[in-house]
Motif scaffolding. Structure first.
Motif, PDB file in Angstrom:
ATOM      1  N   VAL A 185      -5.710   8.530  -4.592  1.00  0.00           N
ATOM      2  CA  VAL A 185      -4.443   8.369  -5.317  1.00  0.00           C
ATOM      3  C   VAL A 185      -3.310   8.857  -4.433  1.00  0.00           C
ATOM      4  N   VAL A 186      -2.221   8.086  -4.412  1.00  0.00           N
ATOM      5  CA  VAL A 186      -0.968   8.517  -3.790  1.00  0.00           C
ATOM      6  C   VAL A 186       0.065   8.611  -4.898  1.00  0.00           C
ATOM      7  N   GLN A 187       0.601   9.802  -5.085  1.00  0.00           N
ATOM      8  CA  GLN A 187       1.517  10.057  -6.193  1.00  0.00           C
ATOM      9  C   GLN A 187       2.858  10.537  -5.646  1.00  0.00           C
ATOM     10  N   VAL A 216      -6.593   2.105  -3.309  1.00  0.00           N
ATOM     11  CA  VAL A 216      -5.881   3.379  -3.334  1.00  0.00           C
ATOM     12  C   VAL A 216      -4.752   3.223  -4.333  1.00  0.00           C
ATOM     13  N   ALA A 217      -4.858   3.889  -5.469  1.00  0.00           N
ATOM     14  CA  ALA A 217      -3.886   3.718  -6.542  1.00  0.00           C
ATOM     15  C   ALA A 217      -2.593   4.455  -6.213  1.00  0.00           C
ATOM     16  N   VAL A 218      -1.470   3.773  -6.401  1.00  0.00           N
ATOM     17  CA  VAL A 218      -0.158   4.348  -6.130  1.00  0.00           C
ATOM     18  C   VAL A 218       0.575   4.588  -7.446  1.00  0.00           C
ATOM     19  N   TYR A 219       1.094   5.804  -7.603  1.00  0.00           N
ATOM     20  CA  TYR A 219       1.863   6.192  -8.783  1.00  0.00           C
ATOM     21  C   TYR A 219       3.232   6.699  -8.347  1.00  0.00           C
ATOM     22  N   VAL A 220       4.237   6.442  -9.152  1.00  0.00           N
ATOM     23  CA  VAL A 220       5.547   7.061  -8.983  1.00  0.00           C
ATOM     24  C   VAL A 220       5.893   7.741 -10.299  1.00  0.00           C
ATOM     25  N   ASP A 221       6.109   9.043 -10.254  1.00  0.00           N
ATOM     26  CA  ASP A 221       6.409   9.827 -11.458  1.00  0.00           C
ATOM     27  C   ASP A 221       5.368   9.583 -12.543  1.00  0.00           C
ATOM     28  N   GLU A 222       4.084   9.575 -12.130  1.00  0.00           N
ATOM     29  CA  GLU A 222       2.925   9.457 -13.005  1.00  0.00           C
ATOM     30  C   GLU A 222       2.757   8.063 -13.603  1.00  0.00           C
ATOM     31  N   VAL A 223       3.469   7.069 -13.073  1.00  0.00           N
ATOM     32  CA  VAL A 223       3.350   5.691 -13.541  1.00  0.00           C
ATOM     33  C   VAL A 223       2.618   4.875 -12.484  1.00  0.00           C
ATOM     34  N   TYR A 224       1.521   4.254 -12.869  1.00  0.00           N
ATOM     35  CA  TYR A 224       0.736   3.416 -11.965  1.00  0.00           C
ATOM     36  C   TYR A 224       1.490   2.135 -11.642  1.00  0.00           C
ATOM     37  N   THR A 274     -11.405  10.055 -13.176  1.00  0.00           N
ATOM     38  CA  THR A 274     -11.322  10.634 -14.520  1.00  0.00           C
ATOM     39  C   THR A 274      -9.869  10.720 -14.996  1.00  0.00           C
ATOM     40  N   LEU A 275      -9.064  11.558 -14.380  1.00  0.00           N
ATOM     41  CA  LEU A 275      -7.692  11.746 -14.855  1.00  0.00           C
ATOM     42  C   LEU A 275      -6.787  10.571 -14.507  1.00  0.00           C
ATOM     43  N   TYR A 276      -7.070   9.867 -13.415  1.00  0.00           N
ATOM     44  CA  TYR A 276      -6.267   8.708 -13.027  1.00  0.00           C
ATOM     45  C   TYR A 276      -7.040   7.427 -13.333  1.00  0.00           C
ATOM     46  N   GLY A 277      -8.122   7.193 -12.605  1.00  0.00           N
ATOM     47  CA  GLY A 277      -9.049   6.151 -13.011  1.00  0.00           C
ATOM     48  C   GLY A 277      -8.699   4.748 -12.625  1.00  0.00           C
TER      49      GLY A 277
END
Length: 744
Positions: A157-159, A113-121, A147-150
């Protein structure tokens, strides 16, 4: 906008993960009004009702109203999302969406599960601590986002989005006191710094006494664990309009956490009289012992543990920043995001959970990462499109040592990761309110284990010191094309029906958790996933104002990666492999409604029918796994809340809110051991507060885990067939607090 209306807007997709969606319902002057919540799940602003994805969006205000302090608090109100804490409550959480999760606890692998903060992985789980302050919102996207995150988003995704600078001066300060001497201060100030420049500074600080007493009898040992000496963070954001069409935003952030690790509970498994394995009922009733040592420690009280350690520190220092450029190029929009982050983390825990000097366990991770993303997008009345390039690299130095075993037995590993990707996605409007979305991403991924060594003696955490048993290197390269296809139909106003096929890819991984023999320096091939989904979402304003979201799906999950532990010559060693495939059928439903003025109700329900699909002789830790249930995947999970507000006229208003989360039985390992199980349980929370008429002052009392439920967040049984022990990481017991906030 009155507070109740703002609260309902905040709740959009919050408690009721369904409504997490698009709009929120408010009552004003006896009429029903709708207000949309905007998300950026597809890298453009949309009403959540227009996004053909099962997702939840919680505003920062909603998280504050529910007292959410950690990602686990957020997920407790999100159907089919769970988390576990393998290295104690003060360690990093591992997230699970729809049965897809990380089964490796080393800080060197990357989550499913990919974690992003302010669109940064964020490539390391260690960087994810301390993000929940001064947030604008969190968006949770279920299913692969290939596709958009990948980047390693097979589960979802958790953003997290932090609050941005404002055009006018504003700010707040908030203080909390509570159980175990807890003290928290949070605040922010934001406003213009010139005609075209805006800034925001946010700070956070908290501390807490230890909540676990050491009941062992070792002179000099620490008397309590689980304390937070200091947990401080600061975030600085500057935003500047370079022209009417170009804006640049810069962010710097720093965090530092110091405390003592929560210790785990211990249950013996051997019959004191015969030395045979006890039944699970007797084990959990603390009637059995670790037959190899004769230890009889109680394990049924979360606040009583045993340890011989004088200290059990956990230290986590991280800092970084990012620079974002947004600009218009004619009818197109261009975005560039450049980021850098680094983290140093050290942790020690008593692995044998006793007052004997047997197995203390030390971890150290030094992680440094850089990423660059370029996006170009545009649209017409019938077409929206986006394309981009992505680059990511990180370097990691990881050590694990047993300072009491072999005078410093353990291992160290240095690893380099590099990823490049190109992606594109487009949505085309068809006649009769139909739309089709198609996306594709090509990823190249390389992972070099430049040096890994076993340490036979004299090893020290965070160094390469010690007598080496072997020193080798490994490499792993992979490439993959992932894609998504979705068809949606707006069959009525504010109603959307959609279907989709999505694929995802998670990079391969190496075994870096104390592989005692060179043959144990194994690798796991990349995971691949395909999800077929149908869903419907919308809002209604007839008899009862409400929003809803329902989705059903089938997941084909291949090459599940897992790290396991084996005992060789009385020494724990690890292995890493692709242990199985998995098939998962499921659904989730969310509802937010206002049946009467002043009362807001939410409900979220998730169902998962899941099993591993392996060969008839395939095993994990020596146990057959074909047909077993995936880790942390309850068959049924239910969450909800009720909030009532009472108008006090010129004195403001008072409110009361209760929320709960119930989850069915789960297993903590693919082998589905009875000793590595958490039975179904529920957690209840309660809030009671008052806000003044101008909404500048809020005072609240709250209680978490109101019924003082005992539950586990992780379990480890190192030897299923031996009458030794099983260790459990406890969840927090009941806590209470008082909070005051002033806004201007």
């Amino acid at each position: 906008m009155n507070f109740r209306k703002k609260y309902l807007c905040a709740m959009i997709g919050s408690v009721s993960t369904l409504t997490f969606d698009s709009s929120v319902i408010a009552a004003e002057g006896g009429s029903r009004a709708l207000e949309e919540v905007v998300v950026t799940a597809q890298h453009r602003e949309q009403s959540i009702l227009d996004v053909p994805i099962s997702m939840t969006a919680l505003s920062g205000e909603a998280m504050e109203q529910m007292g959410m302090e950690t990602p686990i608090d957020v997920f407790a109100q999100t159907p089919n999302v769970t988390a576990q804490l393998p290295t104690s409550g003060t360690g990093f959480p591992i997230f699970n969406i729809r049965g897809v999760t990380l089964l490796d606890f080393t800080d060197t692998n990357e989550a499913s599960v990919a974690v992003y903060v302010d669109e940064v992985y964020l490539g390391s789980p260690a960087i994810q601590n301390g993000q929940l302050y001064d947030l604008d919102r969190v968006e949770i996207l279920r299913g692969p986002q290939g596709t958009l995150y990948g980047r390693n988003s097979t589960g979802g995704v958790v953003q997290f989005y932090s609050r941005r600078p404002t055009d006018e001066l504003e700010g707040y300060i908030e203080g909390t006191i509570g159980s175990y001497g807890a003290k928290t201060v949070e605040g922010a100030i934001s406003g213009p710094l010139g005609d075209s420049v805006r800034g925001r500074v946010a700070v956070f600080s908290n501390s807490r006494d230890g909540w676990q007493d050491n009941v062992g009898n070792v002179p000099g040992a620490s008397k309590d664990f689980g304390d937070i000496d200091t947990n401080e963070a600061i975030r600085l954001t500057l935003e500047s309009d370079l022209s009417d069409t170009v804006m640049v935003t810069g962010n710097l952030h720093y965090g530092n956490y110091e405390g003592e690790t929560d210790q785990r509970g211990f249950y013996g498994k051997g019959d004191p009289a015969t030395g045979e394995l006890c039944s699970i009922d007797r084990i959990m009733a603390s009637q059995c012992i670790d037959y190899s040592t004769g230890r009889t420690q109680r394990g049924d009280d979360p606040e009583e543990v045993m340890s011989d350690l004088a200290k059990s520190p956990i230290e986590n220092e991280n800092y970084g920043g990012w620079l974002k450029l947004d600009g218009a190029l004619g009818d197109m929009n261009f975005t560039s995001i450049t980021s850098y982050d680094t983290v140093d983390k050290y942790q020690i825990l008593d692995a044998d959970n006793s007052d004997a000097e047997l197995y203390a366990l030390e971890f150290y991770i030094d992680h440094e990462q850089f990423s660059q993303e370029f996006r170009l997008g545009g649209g017409t009345d019938t077409l929206d499109w986006i394309t981009g390039l992505y680059y990511y690299e990180d370097s990691r130095f990881f050590t694990v040592t047993f300072p009491q075993l072999g005078n410093g037995y353990g291992s160290f590993a240095e690893q380099e990761v590099e990823t490049t990707a190109a992606f594109a996605q487009a949505t085309y409007q068809l006649p009769h309110n139909f739309s089709v979305t198609a996306g594709i991403r090509y990823t190249q991924d390389s992972r070099d284990l430049s040096e890994i060594a076993s340490i036979l003696a004299n090893g020290q955490a965070g160094t390469k010191q010690g007598i080496q048993g072997y020193n080798v290197s490994r490499s792993l390269d992979a490439s993959k094309t992932t894609w998504r296809l979705a068809l949606d139909w707006a069959f009525a106003e504010d109603q959307l029906l959609y279907s989709s096929i999505s694929t995802g890819f998670k990079s391969g991984a190496f075994n870096t958790l104390y592989p005692g023999a060179e043959t144990n320096v194994t690798k796991a091939d990349p995971e691949e996933i395909t999800v077929y989904e149908v869903g419907v979402k919308g809002r209604l304003i007839d008899a009862v104002a409400m929003t809803y979201n329902v989705a059903a799906f089938y997941t084909d999950y291949q090459n599940v990666q897992a790290q396991g532990t084996v005992i060789i010559d009385d020494t724990p060693q690890s292995v890493m492999a692709n242990v199985s495939d998995a098939e998962i059928w499921g659904m989730e439903a969310d509802l937010l409604m206002e049946p009467v003025s002043g009362l807001t109700l939410t409900l979220g329900v998730g169902y998962l029918d899941a099993e591993y699909v392996a060969g008839s002789n395939d095993t994990f830790n020596g146990q057959l796994i074909n047909g077993n249930r995936p880790v942390m995947t309850p068959e049924l999970n239910v969450s909800g809340s009720a909030r009532y507000e009472m108008d006090l006229d010129k004195a403001g208003y008072a409110y009361a809110m209760a929320d709960f989360n119930w989850a069915d039985d789960v297993f903590f390992g693919p082998d589905n051991l009875a000793t590595e199980t958490q039975e179904a349980y529920a957690i209840f929370n309660f809030h009671l507060g008052w806000v003044n008429a101008s909404e500048s002052v809020k005072i609240e009392a709250f209680a978490k885990n109101l019924t003082d439920e005992d539950y586990f967040t992780h379990a480890v049984d190192p030897s299923a067939a031996a009458p030794t022990q099983v260790s459990y990481t406890w969840g927090m017991p009941r806590t209470w607090g008082l909070q005051a906030k002033y806004s201007f």
